[in-house]
Write a protein that holds these residues in place. Structure first.
Motif, PDB file in Angstrom:
ATOM      1  N   GLU A 263       0.943  -0.943   0.151  1.00  0.00           N
ATOM      2  CA  GLU A 263      -0.170  -0.303   0.156  1.00  0.00           C
ATOM      3  C   GLU A 263       0.778   1.462   0.064  1.00  0.00           C
ATOM      4  N   ILE A 264       1.982   0.881   0.690  1.00  0.00           N
ATOM      5  CA  ILE A 264       2.531   2.192   0.919  1.00  0.00           C
ATOM      6  C   ILE A 264       3.554   2.605  -0.691  1.00  0.00           C
ATOM      7  N   THR A 265       3.972   1.282  -1.130  1.00  0.00           N
ATOM      8  CA  THR A 265       4.487   1.876  -2.235  1.00  0.00           C
ATOM      9  C   THR A 265       3.666   2.571  -3.825  1.00  0.00           C
ATOM     10  N   ASP A 266       2.430   1.410  -3.509  1.00  0.00           N
ATOM     11  CA  ASP A 266       1.794   1.888  -4.407  1.00  0.00           C
ATOM     12  C   ASP A 266       1.062   3.886  -4.918  1.00  0.00           C
ATOM     13  N   LEU A 267       0.925   3.879  -3.267  1.00  0.00           N
ATOM     14  CA  LEU A 267       0.827   5.196  -3.013  1.00  0.00           C
ATOM     15  C   LEU A 267       1.506   6.204  -2.884  1.00  0.00           C
ATOM     16  N   ALA A 268       2.956   5.773  -3.262  1.00  0.00           N
ATOM     17  CA  ALA A 268       3.923   6.336  -3.566  1.00  0.00           C
ATOM     18  C   ALA A 268       4.614   6.479  -4.563  1.00  0.00           C
ATOM     19  N   GLY A 269       3.695   5.788  -5.551  1.00  0.00           N
ATOM     20  CA  GLY A 269       4.060   5.089  -7.304  1.00  0.00           C
ATOM     21  C   GLY A 269       5.686   5.103  -7.705  1.00  0.00           C
ATOM     22  N   VAL A 270       5.918   3.907  -6.550  1.00  0.00           N
ATOM     23  CA  VAL A 270       7.282   2.920  -6.728  1.00  0.00           C
ATOM     24  C   VAL A 270       6.609   1.767  -6.820  1.00  0.00           C
ATOM     25  N   GLY A 271       7.728   0.937  -7.140  1.00  0.00           N
ATOM     26  CA  GLY A 271       7.696  -0.861  -7.108  1.00  0.00           C
ATOM     27  C   GLY A 271       8.580  -1.252  -5.487  1.00  0.00           C
ATOM     28  N   LEU A 272       7.931  -2.249  -5.198  1.00  0.00           N
ATOM     29  CA  LEU A 272       9.027  -2.938  -4.071  1.00  0.00           C
ATOM     30  C   LEU A 272       9.975  -3.208  -3.958  1.00  0.00           C
ATOM     31  N   GLY A 273      10.199  -3.252  -5.179  1.00  0.00           N
ATOM     32  CA  GLY A 273      12.059  -3.387  -5.482  1.00  0.00           C
ATOM     33  C   GLY A 273      12.862  -1.941  -4.432  1.00  0.00           C
ATOM     34  N   THR A 274      12.122  -0.987  -5.195  1.00  0.00           N
ATOM     35  CA  THR A 274      12.541   0.689  -5.562  1.00  0.00           C
ATOM     36  C   THR A 274      12.078   1.393  -2.973  1.00  0.00           C
ATOM     37  N   PHE A 275      11.496   0.258  -2.780  1.00  0.00           N
ATOM     38  CA  PHE A 275      11.071   0.107  -0.849  1.00  0.00           C
ATOM     39  C   PHE A 275      12.568  -0.562  -0.721  1.00  0.00           C
ATOM     40  N   TYR A 276      12.871  -1.774  -1.255  1.00  0.00           N
ATOM     41  CA  TYR A 276      13.403  -2.154  -0.228  1.00  0.00           C
ATOM     42  C   TYR A 276      15.222  -2.459  -0.742  1.00  0.00           C
ATOM     43  N   GLU A 277      15.349  -1.483  -1.572  1.00  0.00           N
ATOM     44  CA  GLU A 277      16.457  -0.829  -1.440  1.00  0.00           C
ATOM     45  C   GLU A 277      17.063   0.077  -0.717  1.00  0.00           C
ATOM     46  N   TYR A 278      16.142   0.473  -0.271  1.00  0.00           N
ATOM     47  CA  TYR A 278      16.485   1.647   1.262  1.00  0.00           C
ATOM     48  C   TYR A 278      15.730   1.265   2.855  1.00  0.00           C
ATOM     49  N   PHE A 279      14.888  -0.236   2.704  1.00  0.00           N
ATOM     50  CA  PHE A 279      14.531  -0.378   3.614  1.00  0.00           C
ATOM     51  C   PHE A 279      13.998  -2.110   3.951  1.00  0.00           C
ATOM     52  N   SER A 280      14.702  -2.611   4.678  1.00  0.00           N
ATOM     53  CA  SER A 280      14.975  -3.883   5.032  1.00  0.00           C
ATOM     54  C   SER A 280      13.499  -4.504   5.586  1.00  0.00           C
ATOM     55  N   LYS A 281      12.735  -3.826   6.109  1.00  0.00           N
ATOM     56  CA  LYS A 281      11.183  -3.617   6.555  1.00  0.00           C
ATOM     57  C   LYS A 281      10.302  -2.678   6.834  1.00  0.00           C
ATOM     58  N   LYS A 282       9.199  -2.548   6.777  1.00  0.00           N
ATOM     59  CA  LYS A 282       8.030  -1.648   7.728  1.00  0.00           C
ATOM     60  C   LYS A 282       8.383  -0.836   8.072  1.00  0.00           C
ATOM     61  N   GLU A 283       8.848  -1.444   9.926  1.00  0.00           N
ATOM     62  CA  GLU A 283       9.423  -0.884  11.085  1.00  0.00           C
ATOM     63  C   GLU A 283      10.703  -0.211  10.656  1.00  0.00           C
ATOM     64  N   ASP A 284      11.640   0.304   9.817  1.00  0.00           N
ATOM     65  CA  ASP A 284      12.817   1.115   9.528  1.00  0.00           C
ATOM     66  C   ASP A 284      12.200   2.028   8.468  1.00  0.00           C
ATOM     67  N   LEU A 285      11.283   2.263   7.916  1.00  0.00           N
ATOM     68  CA  LEU A 285      10.720   3.316   7.581  1.00  0.00           C
ATOM     69  C   LEU A 285       9.688   4.422   8.722  1.00  0.00           C
ATOM     70  N   VAL A 286       9.246   3.652   9.520  1.00  0.00           N
ATOM     71  CA  VAL A 286       8.503   3.867  10.073  1.00  0.00           C
ATOM     72  C   VAL A 286       9.221   4.647  11.375  1.00  0.00           C
ATOM     73  N   ALA A 287      10.201   4.256  11.746  1.00  0.00           N
ATOM     74  CA  ALA A 287      11.521   4.835  12.796  1.00  0.00           C
ATOM     75  C   ALA A 287      11.861   6.035  11.681  1.00  0.00           C
ATOM     76  N   LEU A 288      12.442   5.592  10.668  1.00  0.00           N
ATOM     77  CA  LEU A 288      13.295   7.058  10.543  1.00  0.00           C
ATOM     78  C   LEU A 288      12.132   7.822   9.320  1.00  0.00           C
ATOM     79  N   THR A 289      10.540   7.537   9.472  1.00  0.00           N
ATOM     80  CA  THR A 289       9.526   8.567   9.423  1.00  0.00           C
ATOM     81  C   THR A 289       9.533   9.305  10.737  1.00  0.00           C
ATOM     82  N   ILE A 290       9.563   8.684  12.224  1.00  0.00           N
ATOM     83  CA  ILE A 290       9.510   9.421  13.430  1.00  0.00           C
ATOM     84  C   ILE A 290      10.340  10.124  13.233  1.00  0.00           C
TER      85      ILE A 290
END
Length: 206
Positions: free
Chosen positions: A44-71
């Motif tokens: 859902e996050i990648t779809d809304l951002a307009g990127v693929g799942l592969g792009t997500f995993y270039e930067y984060f290993s899991k969702k919690e890493d994204l959440v931590a950086l967002t905080i």
């Protein structure tokens, strides 16, 4: 359960990569307004951002890493914004009393938090769910340093500056975080400001 290690897999070094990472963070925040964090999927996050799942995993290993950086970004942006405001007060008045200075800074801080009340309530909740003690300490130290930067123009004694900066963080963070954790839709902000000032021994602010 708190995650023992929250890391960004790859830090963006180019502006385009940075924008992509920020887009993922912004998408998570938008979805957070619709449902709880544990119900939000990476897809859902990648779809809304307009990127693929592969792009997500270039930067984060899991969702919690994204959440931590967002905080972290949210807290850091708030700190920079508050420092900018405080320093503008000093520029406007070279003879501003400490009591009045703190009153205006705290008022501004609470106004900024109130304007994003939902996000702040979620930030405090998620911070407790995913942040390990080292991440928490770093974030807390960043905020204490923010207060030192804010107070340095009006408090010249180094030891006094350190002590008051720490107490400012203890009081403000404690009042606001506990309030929004218990009551996310809290509405008595004028009363909260008064109680913060009173707890700092500034009863003459009323």
């Amino acid at each position: 359960m708190k995650n023992p290690q929250i890391q960004v897999r790859r830090k963006p070094r180019q502006s385009r990569a940075k924008l992509t990472q920020e887009a993922l963070q912004d998408s998570f925040v938008r979805l957070l307004h619709e449902r709880q964090a544990d119900k939000i999927t990476i897809r859902e996050i990648t779809d809304l951002a307009g990127v693929g799942l592969g792009t997500f995993y270039e930067y984060f290993s899991k969702k919690e890493d994204l959440v931590a950086l967002t905080i972290h970004r949210h807290v850091k942006n708030n700190a920079e914004n508050l420092k900018t405001y405080a320093h503008s007060l000093i520029k406007l008045s070279t003879n501003l009393a400490l009591d009045e200075y703190l009153k205006q800074v705290i008022r501004y801080q609470l106004e900024q938090i109130q304007a994003q009340q939902f996000l702040w309530a979620q930030t405090f909740l998620l911070e407790r769910q995913i942040s390990n003690i080292e991440s928490y300490r770093k974030s807390y130290e960043m905020m204490v340093q923010m207060w030192q930067s804010i107070l340095a123009p009006v408090i010249k004694d180094a030891e006094q500056l350190k002590r008051i900066s720490l107490n400012m963080q203890r009081v403000c963070y404690g009042f606001v975080s506990q309030t929004l954790l218990v009551e996310p839709e809290f509405g008595e902000w004028v009363m909260l400001k008064r109680e913060i000032l009173l707890s700092l021994g500034k009863s003459n602010f009323e």
